[in-house]
Design a protein around this motif. Structure first.
Motif, PDB file in Angstrom:
ATOM      1  N   LEU A 121       7.127  -5.772   0.452  1.00 15.73           N
ATOM      2  CA  LEU A 121       8.268  -6.198  -0.340  1.00 15.73           C
ATOM      3  C   LEU A 121       8.083  -7.627  -0.867  1.00 15.73           C
ATOM      4  CD1 LEU A 121      11.341  -4.835   1.679  1.00 15.73           C
ATOM      5  CD2 LEU A 121      10.562  -4.067  -0.573  1.00 15.73           C
ATOM      6  N   ALA A 122       7.251  -8.425  -0.197  1.00 10.81           N
ATOM      7  CA  ALA A 122       7.170  -9.859  -0.495  1.00 10.81           C
ATOM      8  C   ALA A 122       5.926 -10.228  -1.284  1.00 10.81           C
ATOM      9  CB  ALA A 122       7.201 -10.657   0.801  1.00 10.81           C
ATOM     10  N   GLN A 123       6.127 -11.021  -2.301  1.00  9.36           N
ATOM     11  CA  GLN A 123       5.045 -11.737  -2.976  1.00  9.36           C
ATOM     12  C   GLN A 123       5.272 -13.217  -2.719  1.00  9.36           C
ATOM     13  OE1 GLN A 123       4.171 -10.844  -7.131  1.00  9.36           O
ATOM     14  NE2 GLN A 123       3.647 -12.984  -7.516  1.00  9.36           N
ATOM     15  N   ILE A 124       4.212 -13.942  -2.378  1.00  9.49           N
ATOM     16  CA  ILE A 124       4.328 -15.360  -2.045  1.00  9.49           C
ATOM     17  C   ILE A 124       3.856 -16.200  -3.228  1.00  9.49           C
ATOM     18  CG2 ILE A 124       3.788 -17.124  -0.327  1.00  9.49           C
ATOM     19  CD1 ILE A 124       5.336 -14.573   0.663  1.00  9.49           C
ATOM     20  N   GLY A 125       4.561 -17.295  -3.493  1.00 11.81           N
ATOM     21  CA  GLY A 125       4.389 -18.049  -4.720  1.00 11.81           C
ATOM     22  C   GLY A 125       3.220 -19.012  -4.761  1.00 11.81           C
ATOM     23  N   ARG A 296       6.422  -1.644  -7.925  1.00  8.85           N
ATOM     24  CA  ARG A 296       5.201  -2.080  -7.253  1.00  8.85           C
ATOM     25  C   ARG A 296       5.354  -3.511  -6.739  1.00  8.85           C
ATOM     26  NH1 ARG A 296       1.636  -3.166 -10.553  1.00  8.85           N
ATOM     27  NH2 ARG A 296       2.729  -2.901 -12.557  1.00  8.85           N
ATOM     28  N   VAL A 297       4.486  -3.890  -5.780  1.00  7.14           N
ATOM     29  CA  VAL A 297       4.402  -5.271  -5.311  1.00  7.14           C
ATOM     30  C   VAL A 297       2.950  -5.695  -5.427  1.00  7.14           C
ATOM     31  CG1 VAL A 297       4.735  -6.871  -3.390  1.00  7.14           C
ATOM     32  CG2 VAL A 297       6.317  -4.952  -3.705  1.00  7.14           C
ATOM     33  N   THR A 298       2.704  -6.788  -6.137  1.00 13.21           N
ATOM     34  CA  THR A 298       1.347  -7.264  -6.366  1.00 13.21           C
ATOM     35  C   THR A 298       1.253  -8.720  -5.939  1.00 13.21           C
ATOM     36  OG1 THR A 298       1.894  -7.891  -8.645  1.00 13.21           O
ATOM     37  CG2 THR A 298       1.029  -5.659  -8.296  1.00 13.21           C
ATOM     38  N   GLY A 299       0.097  -9.334  -6.206  1.00  8.85           N
ATOM     39  CA  GLY A 299      -0.058 -10.751  -5.935  1.00  8.85           C
ATOM     40  C   GLY A 299      -0.218 -11.068  -4.466  1.00  8.85           C
ATOM     41  N   PRO A 300      -0.291 -12.381  -4.144  1.00 12.00           N
ATOM     42  CA  PRO A 300      -0.449 -12.792  -2.744  1.00 12.00           C
ATOM     43  C   PRO A 300       0.723 -12.309  -1.906  1.00 12.00           C
ATOM     44  CG  PRO A 300       0.085 -14.676  -4.154  1.00 12.00           C
ATOM     45  CD  PRO A 300      -0.207 -13.529  -5.059  1.00 12.00           C
ATOM     46  N   GLY A 301       0.416 -11.815  -0.697  1.00 13.60           N
ATOM     47  CA  GLY A 301       1.443 -11.217   0.140  1.00 13.60           C
ATOM     48  C   GLY A 301       1.710 -11.976   1.416  1.00 13.60           C
ATOM     49  N   ALA A 302       2.413 -11.311   2.337  1.00 16.23           N
ATOM     50  CA  ALA A 302       2.829 -11.946   3.582  1.00 16.23           C
ATOM     51  C   ALA A 302       1.636 -12.356   4.426  1.00 16.23           C
ATOM     52  CB  ALA A 302       3.756 -11.021   4.357  1.00 16.23           C
ATOM     53  N   TRP A 303       0.531 -11.574   4.393  1.00 15.42           N
ATOM     54  CA  TRP A 303      -0.656 -12.007   5.137  1.00 15.42           C
ATOM     55  C   TRP A 303      -1.170 -13.331   4.597  1.00 15.42           C
ATOM     56  CZ3 TRP A 303      -3.282 -11.355   9.471  1.00 15.42           C
ATOM     57  CH2 TRP A 303      -4.546 -11.951   9.556  1.00 15.42           C
ATOM     58  N   ASP A 304      -1.176 -13.493   3.280  1.00 12.15           N
ATOM     59  CA  ASP A 304      -1.636 -14.742   2.680  1.00 12.15           C
ATOM     60  C   ASP A 304      -0.721 -15.903   3.072  1.00 12.15           C
ATOM     61  OD1 ASP A 304      -3.843 -13.584   1.027  1.00 12.15           O
ATOM     62  OD2 ASP A 304      -2.165 -12.517   0.118  1.00 12.15           O
TER      63      ASP A 304
END
Length: 341
Positions: A121-125, A296-304
């Motif tokens: 659900l999360a993309q990190i900025g 969809r959810v793309t980009g850097p995620g919670a692991w990042d």
């Protein structure tokens, strides 16, 4: 999705207000449905002129406001964990400004909560992944024409630090961008960090260790060095040079207009990150809106976000101890892929 994506923006400071402007005037397919900030007058000012927006002091009230389909978190870092968990509980997609959560324990809780949902659900900025120069460097390294990357040389300079900015925040706030950029550019994790202290600048507030020299080691043996200088006094500069087995590539030198007049020439230096990375922020939010509307959810995620918090904490310990500190990451949940190359 044919309708506009209704976004709740949490935080109406400089970053939140800039995102509100961006959602309203720059990015198609979205509208600001709610704004939350502990300072209600600041929230009202950020939302002024927007139609159909509700204003709140309680973030959870904003998440439950009519027409909210997604969340953009631009509040101070310590408030992120609660906001992310509340968004997850409602099944709302999130774009969360960095740091995802400042402390690694909180970041781990967020990552594990999302992993239990079984979907992102999360993309990190980490907006540098959307900057045109960084994208070109990434493509060049991925293409393999320069051979294996051996080193990254990075520079991160600010005109001045905000009031109360601490020596630890040079790493946990400023260098966190280089932490993510290095992981992304090289496609590998950072495994250890060492921090060296030159003599502090006379322009730094009393007691602030500024500048600092940060050295990261990677899992495949590359080195990443970062000069971070947050009271340089003359402008905002971000540069990165990749040194590889068969060549090198440098970005950040030409991101400015050169003005020539009688007596000489000069190059503009951006005053802050909102100017230097304006296009990257636009692209980041536009891609997030488009992906969210498509489910969809793309980009850097919670692991990042989690990895960046762990590395930053190791960097702060290295600053305090003067020694080399190893980075110890929790096992990666199956939900998250390896660092993308």
């Amino acid at each position: 999705m044919g309708e506009l994506l209704g976004v709740a923006v949490l935080g109406a400071g400089s970053m939140g207000a800039d995102h509100i402007r961006r959602l309203d005037r720059v990015v198609a397919g979205a509208r600001v449905a709610a704004v939350a900030d502990p300072d209600v007058e600041r929230a009202k000012a950020a939302a002024a002129g927007l139609r159909g927006v509700t204003v709140h002091t309680d973030p959870e009230a904003a998440l439950g406001a009519p027409g909210v389909d997604a969340v953009l978190i631009a509040s101070p870092g310590p408030a992120h964990e609660a906001a992310l968990l509340a968004a997850f509980a409602r099944g709302l997609p999130v774009l969360c400004e960095k740091p995802m959560v400042p402390d690694s324990a909180g970041a781990l809780r967020v990552m594990e909560a999302e992993a239990r949902l079984g979907r992102r659900l999360a993309q990190i900025g980490f907006m540098r992944r959307y900057d045109a120069e960084y994208l070109r460097l990434k493509a060049l390294l991925d293409g393999g024409g320069l051979g294996r990357p051996l080193m990254l040389h990075c520079v991160h300079r600010n005109v001045s630090s905000p009031p109360g900015f601490s020596s630890a925040e040079l790493i946990s706030s400023s260098v966190s961008h280089e932490i993510d950029a290095a992981r992304w550019l090289l496609g590998e994790e950072l495994t250890a960090v060492t921090v060296r202290r030159p003599v502090s600048s006379a322009g730094a507030p009393e007691g602030l260790v500024d500048p600092q020299f940060v050295l990261f080691e990677t899992e495949r043996g590359a080195l990443v060095d970062v000069e971070v200088f947050v009271n340089c006094g003359f402008g905002y500069q971000v540069r990165c040079e990749a040194v590889c087995e068969a060549g090198s590539a440098r970005i950040g030198e030409e991101h400015a207009m050169v003005v020539t007049r009688a007596g000489g020439a000069g190059r503009e230096v951006p005053p802050d990150y909102l100017v230097r990375f304006a296009d990257a922020y636009d692209r980041e939010v536009r891609d997030w809106v488009d992906a969210t509307r498509a489910g969809r959810v793309t980009g850097p995620g919670a692991w990042d976000g989690y990895a960046a918090s762990v590395v930053a904490e190791a960097g702060v310990r290295a600053l305090e101890s003067g020694g080399r500190v190893a980075v110890e990451l929790a096992p990666r949940p199956d939900l998250y892929a390896r660092v993308s190359r």
